[in-house]
Design a protein around this motif. Structure first.
Motif, short mmCIF file in Angstrom:
data_model
loop_
_atom_site.label_atom_id
_atom_site.label_comp_id
_atom_site.label_asym_id
_atom_site.label_seq_id
_atom_site.Cartn_x
_atom_site.Cartn_y
_atom_site.Cartn_z
N HIS A 14 0.58 -1.30 0.01
CA HIS A 14 -0.08 0.19 -0.10
C HIS A 14 1.05 1.31 -0.08
O HIS A 14 1.84 1.20 0.18
CB HIS A 14 -0.88 -0.08 1.16
CG HIS A 14 -0.34 0.23 2.58
ND1 HIS A 14 -1.10 0.52 3.54
CD2 HIS A 14 0.95 0.21 3.07
CE1 HIS A 14 -0.31 0.47 4.71
NE2 HIS A 14 0.99 0.56 4.45
N CYS A 33 6.01 6.02 4.40
CA CYS A 33 4.66 5.29 3.96
C CYS A 33 4.25 6.11 2.98
O CYS A 33 3.32 5.28 2.45
CB CYS A 33 3.97 4.96 5.27
SG CYS A 33 4.54 4.16 6.71
N HIS A 39 5.02 0.33 -0.24
CA HIS A 39 5.81 -0.88 0.31
C HIS A 39 4.89 -1.97 0.76
O HIS A 39 3.49 -1.83 0.82
CB HIS A 39 6.31 -0.06 1.65
CG HIS A 39 5.30 0.52 2.49
ND1 HIS A 39 4.92 1.61 2.26
CD2 HIS A 39 4.96 -0.14 3.83
CE1 HIS A 39 4.03 2.03 3.47
NE2 HIS A 39 4.18 0.93 4.06
N HIS A 41 3.60 -5.36 3.51
CA HIS A 41 3.62 -5.76 5.05
C HIS A 41 3.10 -7.20 4.94
O HIS A 41 2.23 -7.55 4.13
CB HIS A 41 2.38 -4.93 5.70
CG HIS A 41 2.91 -3.54 5.83
ND1 HIS A 41 3.74 -3.13 7.02
CD2 HIS A 41 2.20 -2.44 5.36
CE1 HIS A 41 3.73 -1.72 6.98
NE2 HIS A 41 2.87 -1.30 6.00
N GLU A 130 0.00 -4.80 11.78
CA GLU A 130 0.88 -4.36 10.58
C GLU A 130 2.36 -4.86 10.59
O GLU A 130 2.80 -5.26 9.61
CB GLU A 130 0.51 -2.99 10.46
CG GLU A 130 1.17 -2.36 9.22
CD GLU A 130 0.85 -0.81 9.29
OE1 GLU A 130 0.09 -0.30 8.58
OE2 GLU A 130 1.60 -0.20 10.21
NI NI Z 1 2.40 0.42 5.64
#
Ligand code: NI
Length: 144
Positions: A14, A33, A39, A41, A130
């Motif tokens: 995301h 972010c 990136h 997760h 996360e």
């Molecule tokens: Ni993230």
């Protein structure tokens, strides 16, 4: 009443970016972010269910039914996807883990009675890790 939690996982990418904010504000607010290419997760999702134990089986939830529901509504659509680009709910909504928890909760609630029937068990809680240190939780009763 019993509370039963089952743990699942999926990988997704995301980018945190709020379109109504400027590039500078997004960079300041979300830091790395907000990187344009996103990136990933390895999300860990814990689905908690509550209910009385069934008299015949001694169980509060049929784990196989829960697995089928979570697989169909969450894991299949989200695993190895880009949340911004591929999930309709995140068109115009920033795919933070707060919003991801709400979307997962809505998907499960919306299909819950078809899978489990009308009374028990009920969806209780959704918890998303996360990372090891960032954990987000919503109570199903508080989500529309
Ligand atoms: Ni993230």
């Amino acid at each position: 009443m019993y509370y039963v939690t089952r743990r699942y996982g999926f990988a997704a990418s995301h980018r945190l970016h709020a379109p109504q904010l400027s590039a500078g504000e997004n960079a300041r607010l979300y830091g790395k972010c907000n990187n344009p290419y996103g990136h990933g997760h390895n999300y860990v999702v814990e689905v908690s269910v509550r209910g009385p134990a069934d008299e015949r089986t001694g169980r509060a939830v049929d784990i196989g039914v829960l697995d089928d529901l979570v697989r169909r509504e969450v894991l299949a659509p989200f695993d190895h996807c880009n949340l911004n680009a591929e999930i309709g709910a995140f068109q115009g909504v920033v795919p933070t883990s707060e919003n991801l928890a709400i979307e997962i909760c809505r998907r499960l609630k919306g299909n819950w009675s078809a899978a489990f029937g009308v009374e028990w068990p009920r969806l209780h809680n959704i918890r998303i890790a996360e990372t090891d240190r960032n954990i987000f939780e919503v109570k199903a009763d508080e989500i529309e």
